[in-house]
Design an enzyme around this catalytic site. Structure first.
Site, PDB file in Angstrom:
ATOM      1  N   ALA A   1       0.835  -1.204   0.000  1.00  0.00           N
ATOM      2  CA  ALA A   1       0.000   0.000   0.000  1.00  0.00           C
ATOM      3  C   ALA A   1       0.870   1.254   0.000  1.00  0.00           C
ATOM      4  CB  ALA A   1      -0.927  -0.001   1.209  1.00  0.00           C
ATOM      5  N   TYR A   2       1.897   1.240   0.833  1.00  0.00           N
ATOM      6  CA  TYR A   2       2.814   2.385   0.920  1.00  0.00           C
ATOM      7  C   TYR A   2       3.449   2.663  -0.444  1.00  0.00           C
ATOM      8  CZ  TYR A   2       6.984   5.013   2.312  1.00  0.00           C
ATOM      9  OH  TYR A   2       7.971   5.942   2.407  1.00  0.00           O
ATOM     10  N   GLY A   3       3.965   1.603  -1.061  1.00  0.00           N
ATOM     11  CA  GLY A   3       4.624   1.754  -2.354  1.00  0.00           C
ATOM     12  C   GLY A   3       3.702   2.340  -3.407  1.00  0.00           C
TER      13      GLY A   3
END
Lengths: 433, 331
Positions: free
Chosen positions: A264-266
């Protein structure tokens, strides 16, 4: 031949004067006044910068002479490698100084800076670095208590009379962001630099194990937060006569490569990095110049990175990571230069691919820098690094990060290697013939 | 294999109008007495019919895709935020199924209201799909929004920004999460398709910056998820991308107000039906074709390839083809 007024003697005299002036200029550019070359690191002792050029000349001469001696060449010409090495070192030092002076530029007045998510980690380190450079900074954190704490800490770490203000802000809440913008305008008058730093990783874990709440918070804080803040910042700056500059923080995934364990962060960071291209076009429609930039801090040893990190992760951290203050020392002078040069868009990267490869090549020297074999942290807490035992080490690392110039260093190493090769080849061919 | 045979078009050939009622009734009855066992018994083969979930499918490209799947004989679950639109679209699909030559007695058409940005609603949708369809073979994360306006970031309403980011990125993340949860337990596994869009390739998207950023994020997300599935040893779920190109939906047409935009829309855009006709057969081949050693290889199915796009632009410039095709251009 015509020598001008005074004939030959007059010409020689002028020539000598000319050379003397050039020599003085060269000496001046090599050292003695670090303040001029690096205005952000004002130093009190005049001789502070001198050890570098001198050290460079001596070490280059020594390295080349030793290399030639060990390879058994040029024994009859012992002075040649020493002279070549020394002059290459001197040339590099002079070029480095001149390049630094040409590249670096400080804004004519102190900047007004807004940094979101600056309660700790890299945001706080950036705030500290701006304050040290004499700028005025507005910090934000999600809680009012966090804001009060970080303001007190910054005053203690830099100086009690720096201009620092703060407001609690939840970047994914449109109203909260509007409040931040109006508070910044009210308290600072104008905003020159707005850094969207607030970010959340959702911890190292499989996407399937992440709770929907974590995923939601990652998307809202990182991408939605950056969009809302960028929107508000551009609106604010487009009403200012001199415009302003917005900086977004990229992160792992910004290059579009897979980021397993923090999917999700990426994805949000890939979106943030993409934003610059679109907004650059949109900014051209504005009446005032608003610069759209991206900062890439690389791997920074902060809570965001360490949450849920495994032992293998930590081994990588030992090699690639830096402390936030080191990264901030690299980024802030470059941000200020971007503002002073009125650049429309810049991508400032701390950890480039080349740097990462270099660090991996030096991996054996970098084990246990931050974590020991059991994965236990062996570095001192922030307070000790900034105010306590490790002040000098921190300053040294910061200064090195700030003045990094890789291209020139590569050219220097290459020319040294070529010089060595030429001497060897020359010696071999002369012994054959 | 009664289930398998039961999916053959036994009595739907001809007389569509009379069959409509019977088929509808048949479906309703089966749903009441446990469609799960009925559909589950006919666990899908690699050739279909498939059980398909399409999000954001009460209109536009989502509905066109759903219609194509229904025509091919697949069971389809559609959803959208608007309950009444879902009901209308479901009825439309049921009518289509009744008149379709390939529709079998186990074909299920269902619809449910769902806001893809709401974790609880997405989880409920996945459970509903599991209950109604038995297995979920293909899950298409199609729901996407550009708030139906093209404007610079500063002119966009913050509420629209929230909507765009939550629908396009958060919605797809939650959709992937729930779809994997359901599919990993199925013997036949499953395939997730994410819709890409402008910006997915990294190109700048001025005037719809937020939309482009979310689509760029999606393209990256697929890679990460595929890598994670491999790491976790889940080798029966595939993550793929669908690229519809430019489709003449509300989403695109809301931005067609400049002459450049009109030029490109006329040059490159296609109707949702045309695009769905191209995409669906290829999607239906994915279960059979994407098997590879130790897992599933990711596929990227594109309607508008670069070569096609350049050819069409060239033909427009040279021969004036496709001028005023969708919107009237001045001159």
């Amino acid at each position: 031949m015509h020598f001008g007024p005074g004939g030959l003697p007059g010409y020689l005299q002028r020539l000598q004067r000319c050379y003397t002036r050039a020599l003085l200029n060269a000496v001046d550019s090599v050292g003695f006044s670090p303040n001029k070359a690096l205005p952000f690191y004002s130093s009190n002792t005049a001789l502070d910068g001198l050890h570098k050029p001198v050290g460079l000349v001596l070490s280059s001469a020594y390295v080349l002479a030793a290399a030639c001696h060990l390879s058994g060449v040029a024994d009859s010409l012992a002075w040649l490698p020493i002279l070549t090495g020394g002059s290459l070192g001197a040339l590099y030092a002079a070029l480095n100084r001149a390049g630094m002076r040409r590249f670096w530029r400080a804004p004519s007045a102190g900047l007004n800076v807004v940094i979101t998510g600056s309660g700790r980690g890299i945001g706080k380190a950036l705030a500290r670095e701006f304050l040290m450079a004499g700028d005025r900074v507005m910090v934000t954190s999600r809680t009012a208590a966090g804001v009060q704490r970080v303001m007190a800490e910054l005053r203690e770490e830099v100086s009690p009379d720096v201009w620092v203000s703060g407001i609690a802000c939840e970047v994914s809440d449109p109203d909260s962001v509007v409040r931040l913008a109006s508070a910044a305008r009210l308290q600072m008058g104008s905003v020159d630099v707005w850094i969207n730093n607030a970010g959340y990783s959702g911890s190292f874990q499989a996407f399937l194990d992440a709770t929907p709440e974590q995923i939601t918070r990652v998307v809202q804080t990182n991408l939605l937060g950056s969009l809302l803040c960028t929107r508000e910042a551009i609106r604010l700056m487009s009403e200012q006569e001199l415009g302003g500059h917005v900086f977004n923080m990229d992160g792992a995934g910004a290059d579009g490569l897979a980021t397993p364990q923090y999917a999700a962060y990426g994805a949000t960071k890939a979106g943030i990095a993409h934003l610059m291209g679109s907004l650059k076009h949109e900014a051209r429609l504005l009446d005032t110049p608003v610069g759209i930039h991206t900062l890439s801090p690389g791997m920074v040893l902060t809570g965001l990175l360490l949450e849920g990190a495994s032992e293998i992760n930590k081994k990588i951290f030992n090699i690639l990571c830096e402390q936030p203050e080191t990264v901030a020392a690299f980024l802030v002078p470059r941000v200020r230069t971007v503002v002073a040069r009125k650049q429309a868009s810049a991508y400032i990267r701390f950890l480039t691919l080349g740097r990462a490869l270099q660090k991996f090549a030096a991996a054996p020297l970098r084990t246990q820098r931050f974590f020991d074999k059991e994965g236990k942290a062996v570095y001192l807490p922030e307070r000790e690094r900034i105010l306590g035992k490790q002040v000098q080490r921190t300053e040294r690392l910061a200064a090195r990060a700030a003045r990094r110039s890789r291209e020139l260093a590569m050219a220097y190493s290459l020319s040294l290697a070529i010089a060595y090769l030429i001497i060897v080849v020359d010696s071999v061919t002369s012994t054959i013939t | 294999m009664p289930g398998f045979l039961g999916r053959r078009p036994l009595f739907h050939l001809g007389r569509p109008s009379q069959q409509a009622h019977a088929a509808h009734f048949d479906r309703r009855r089966r749903q009441r007495c446990g469609a799960r066992s009925a559909a589950g018994a006919g666990a899908s083969s690699k050739e279909g019919p498939f059980n398909v979930v399409v999000t954001g499918s009460s209109k536009g490209i989502g509905l066109a895709l759903a219609r194509e799947f229904v025509r091919a004989g697949d069971s389809v679950l559609i959803c959208s935020r608007n309950a009444s639109q879902v009901a209308a679209a479901t009825e439309d699909l049921q009518r289509l199924a009744a008149s379709s030559a390939l529709a079998g007695p186990t074909q299920v058409i269902a619809g449910a209201p769902c806001n893809v940005a709401n974790p609880a609603e997405v989880a409920a949708l996945a459970d509903f799909a599991h209950d109604r369809l038995g297995t979920v073979d293909i899950w298409i994360n199609n729901a996407g929004s550009n708030a139906y306006k093209y404007s610079t970031l500063t002119e966009l309403d913050p509420a629209d920004l929230v909507n765009i980011v939550e629908t396009n990125l958060l919605g797809v993340m939650l959709g992937c999460r729930e779809a994997i949860r359901v599919m990993r337990t199925q013997a036949t596994g499953g395939h997730i398709m994410n819709m890409d869009g402008a910006g997915a390739d990294g190109g700048a998207t001025p005037r719809f910056a937020a939309y482009g950023a979310t689509k760029r994020g999606l393209a990256q997300l697929g890679k990460s998820l595929q890598a994670e599935l491999k790491m976790q040893g889940i080798n029966n779920v595939g993550i793929h991308n669908l690229s519809p190109g430019m489709v003449t939906t509300e989403l695109l047409m809301s931005g067609t107000d400049t002459s450049t935009a009109k030029f490109f829309v006329n040059c490159l855009a296609e109707s949702p039906e045309t695009v769905a006709e191209y995409l669906v057969p290829r999607v239906r081949r994915v279960p059979a074709e994407s098997r590879s050693l130790g897992g599933i290889s990711s596929q990227y199915i594109r309607y508008l390839t670069k070569a096609k796009a350049y050819t069409q632009i060239l033909m427009r410039l040279v021969a004036g083809q496709r001028k005023n095709r969708w919107v009237a251009e001045d001159q």
